[in-house]
Write a protein that holds these residues in place. Structure first.
Motif, mmCIF file in Angstrom:
data_model
loop_
_atom_site.group_PDB
_atom_site.id
_atom_site.type_symbol
_atom_site.label_atom_id
_atom_site.label_comp_id
_atom_site.label_asym_id
_atom_site.label_seq_id
_atom_site.Cartn_x
_atom_site.Cartn_y
_atom_site.Cartn_z
ATOM 1 N N GLY A 201 1.006 -1.424 0.070
ATOM 2 C CA GLY A 201 0.261 0.186 0.268
ATOM 3 C C GLY A 201 1.209 1.413 0.064
ATOM 4 N N GLN A 202 0.117 2.259 -0.064
ATOM 5 C CA GLN A 202 1.425 3.615 -0.069
ATOM 6 C C GLN A 202 1.007 4.688 1.230
ATOM 7 N N TYR A 203 1.855 4.892 1.757
ATOM 8 C CA TYR A 203 2.022 5.591 3.037
ATOM 9 C C TYR A 203 2.350 6.764 3.016
ATOM 10 N N PHE A 204 2.197 7.788 3.412
ATOM 11 C CA PHE A 204 2.786 9.616 3.946
ATOM 12 C C PHE A 204 3.133 9.422 5.302
ATOM 13 N N ALA A 205 4.839 9.959 5.099
ATOM 14 C CA ALA A 205 5.060 9.546 6.798
ATOM 15 C C ALA A 205 5.712 11.800 6.642
ATOM 16 N N THR B 143 -0.671 22.632 12.368
ATOM 17 C CA THR B 143 0.125 22.001 11.719
ATOM 18 C C THR B 143 0.037 20.155 11.744
ATOM 19 N N ALA B 144 0.289 19.664 12.861
ATOM 20 C CA ALA B 144 0.112 18.159 12.716
ATOM 21 C C ALA B 144 -2.052 17.761 12.074
ATOM 22 N N ARG B 145 -2.438 18.500 12.541
ATOM 23 C CA ARG B 145 -3.673 18.034 11.750
ATOM 24 C C ARG B 145 -3.336 18.914 10.220
ATOM 25 N N THR B 146 -3.087 19.523 10.030
ATOM 26 C CA THR B 146 -3.073 19.921 8.560
ATOM 27 C C THR B 146 -2.889 18.441 7.989
ATOM 28 N N PHE B 147 -1.529 17.492 8.714
ATOM 29 C CA PHE B 147 -0.958 17.140 7.783
ATOM 30 C C PHE B 147 -1.544 15.397 8.248
ATOM 31 N N GLU B 148 -2.335 15.758 8.984
ATOM 32 C CA GLU B 148 -3.545 14.115 9.039
ATOM 33 C C GLU B 148 -4.585 13.926 7.856
ATOM 34 N N SER B 149 -4.774 15.758 7.800
ATOM 35 C CA SER B 149 -5.788 16.198 6.811
ATOM 36 C C SER B 149 -5.654 15.580 5.470
ATOM 37 N N ILE B 150 -4.553 15.784 4.838
ATOM 38 C CA ILE B 150 -4.446 15.260 4.041
ATOM 39 C C ILE B 150 -3.574 14.253 3.262
ATOM 40 N N GLY B 151 -3.797 13.091 4.172
ATOM 41 C CA GLY B 151 -3.193 12.030 4.540
ATOM 42 C C GLY B 151 -1.999 11.151 5.259
ATOM 43 N N ALA B 152 -1.625 11.953 5.844
ATOM 44 C CA ALA B 152 -0.142 11.489 6.156
ATOM 45 C C ALA B 152 -1.051 9.927 6.844
ATOM 46 N N ASN B 153 0.079 9.252 7.718
ATOM 47 C CA ASN B 153 -0.172 7.913 8.309
ATOM 48 C C ASN B 153 0.652 7.762 9.060
ATOM 49 N N VAL B 154 1.807 8.768 9.544
ATOM 50 C CA VAL B 154 2.239 8.650 10.472
ATOM 51 C C VAL B 154 3.153 10.157 10.589
ATOM 52 N N LEU B 155 3.520 10.198 12.150
ATOM 53 C CA LEU B 155 3.639 12.011 12.534
ATOM 54 C C LEU B 155 4.640 12.095 13.078
ATOM 55 N N VAL B 156 6.377 12.607 12.753
ATOM 56 C CA VAL B 156 7.026 12.069 13.702
ATOM 57 C C VAL B 156 8.052 13.201 14.293
ATOM 58 N N ILE C 67 -4.663 13.298 18.746
ATOM 59 C CA ILE C 67 -4.842 13.353 17.245
ATOM 60 C C ILE C 67 -4.961 11.626 16.871
ATOM 61 N N GLN C 68 -5.753 11.048 15.359
ATOM 62 C CA GLN C 68 -5.741 10.038 15.184
ATOM 63 C C GLN C 68 -4.701 9.088 15.205
ATOM 64 N N THR C 69 -4.038 9.970 13.734
ATOM 65 C CA THR C 69 -2.898 9.541 12.977
ATOM 66 C C THR C 69 -1.383 9.274 13.672
ATOM 67 N N PRO C 70 -0.940 8.016 13.717
ATOM 68 C CA PRO C 70 0.199 7.778 15.118
ATOM 69 C C PRO C 70 0.917 8.581 15.196
ATOM 70 N N ALA D 197 11.111 -0.887 12.623
ATOM 71 C CA ALA D 197 10.723 -1.197 13.454
ATOM 72 C C ALA D 197 9.201 -1.002 14.047
ATOM 73 N N VAL D 198 9.246 -0.090 14.125
ATOM 74 C CA VAL D 198 8.603 1.182 15.347
ATOM 75 C C VAL D 198 7.279 1.179 14.165
ATOM 76 N N MET D 199 7.708 1.800 12.608
ATOM 77 C CA MET D 199 6.828 1.802 11.756
ATOM 78 C C MET D 199 5.918 0.836 11.230
ATOM 79 N N GLN D 200 6.473 -0.135 11.153
ATOM 80 C CA GLN D 200 5.539 -1.301 10.546
ATOM 81 C C GLN D 200 4.816 -1.473 11.517
ATOM 82 N N SER D 201 5.834 -2.057 13.012
ATOM 83 C CA SER D 201 4.657 -2.342 14.345
ATOM 84 C C SER D 201 3.070 -1.158 14.120
ATOM 85 N N LEU D 202 3.361 -0.431 14.333
ATOM 86 C CA LEU D 202 2.490 1.407 14.135
ATOM 87 C C LEU D 202 1.582 0.897 12.583
#
Length: 309
Positions: free
Chosen positions: A35-39, A84-97, A113-116, A284-289
């Motif tokens: 699948g396609q993921y964005f960070a 800022t975090a909500r913006t990235f969440e809204s446009i489709g980020a799957n994980v925030l570091v 927020i919902q995004t990991p 490993a962390v991102m795989q798990s999330l």
């Protein structure tokens, strides 16, 4: 595991699972995620190792990295971290570091927020992915943790690495000791303090820390050689370490301050191995999330409002 913001949230079994996953990746690599993921890497503090290892980890997993630079972002216009975090969440980020100077900001954001959210270092709070790569390095050396004597040495009070590692290593059954200047003791960590001379003779793992100049409220002026001789790892002290003992350091290393420059790449040093393990640990962390299929929960309005307020 929905977020990765503190080692306090993890049980012994969960920590072991991540260590073994990261160790397996370090030995065998990992296939890109389906699948396609964005960070989005939201770094509000300078970073070399952590940021770049996240980028390498993300690209090896086939994750698209969304560009973010504080100085050219809407943060300069007064936008909050939450927005800022909500913006990235809204446009489709799957994980925030997130890396930030405010302690506990990663946990607050994760509750809102919902995004990991992955904590890449928050003030003097925690640095759990650094801790994980340290754990992987120790595991590769000793294959277990029970009864290992680990000494964390240096600027304990201002180190998020010290806190994360003390928590995680204690959970895994290690015997934790601390050493450093009296004024840099962290009374919130309930572990015994010893001298550096005692430390080098008893430690299986000696974990050195740099002086966190940027987190000291008052200007710090130290004689570097004097500090090394009193609190650092000198050539003489290294000779008194156990034959099997190893040296760790989260870096950046201040050569000639917390460690003699000649010891940074000595036979017992695992400093650059730690850096190598950093990519596997973050994979490993991102795989798990992300392998949880992006389990999102109903938004908790009260939590969001509490964060905004």
């Amino acid at each position: 595991m929905k977020h990765f913001v503190t080692m306090q949230d993890l049980s012994e079994q969960e920590i072991y699972q991540l260590i073994r996953k990261a160790d397996h990746i370090s030995q065998n690599g990992a296939k890109p995620l389906n699948g396609q993921y964005f960070a989005a890497n939201l770094f509000f503090e300078p970073s070399t190792r952590t940021k770049m290892s996240f980028v390498v980890a993300q690209r090896r997993l086939g994750i698209e990295v969304l560009d973010f630079m504080t100085e050219v972002s809407s943060v300069t216009k007064g936008e909050s971290i939450y927005d800022t975090a909500r913006t990235f969440e809204s446009i489709g980020a799957n994980v925030l570091v997130l890396r930030h100077s405010e302690e506990n900001i990663a946990r607050k954001l994760a509750e809102a927020i919902q995004t990991p959210v992955i904590n890449a270092g928050d003030g003097t709070g925690e640095h759990p992915t650094q801790s994980l790569l340290d754990l992987v390095t120790i595991y590769q050396e000793f294959q277990q943790f029970k009864g290992l004597k680990v000494v964390i040495a240096g600027d304990i009070k201002h180190s998020r690495v010290a806190r994360s590692n003390a928590i995680a290593l204690s959970t895994l059954g290690c015997k934790i000791y601390l050493t450093g200047m009296d004024s840099w003791k962290d009374e919130s960590l309930d572990f015994p303090y010893i001298t550096m001379d005692e430390a080098v003779e008893m430690a299986d793992v000696l974990m050195l820390l740099r002086i966190q100049h940027e987190r000291h409220q008052d200007h710090l002026s130290l004689d570097q050689n004097s500090y090394l001789q009193t609190y650092g790892l000198t050539i003489d002290r290294e000779k008194r370490m156990k034959k099997h003992a190893v040296i760790l350091h989260p870096a950046p290393v201040n050569r000639g301050v917390e460690i003699d420059s000649r010891l940074v790449e000595c036979d017992r040093s695992r400093i650059f191995k730690q850096m190598k393990n950093g990519v596997a640990a973050r994979m490993a962390v991102m795989q798990s999330l992300l392998n949880q299929g992006g389990n999102f929960y109903e938004e908790d309005f009260n939590q969001r409002q509490a964060f905004i307020g």
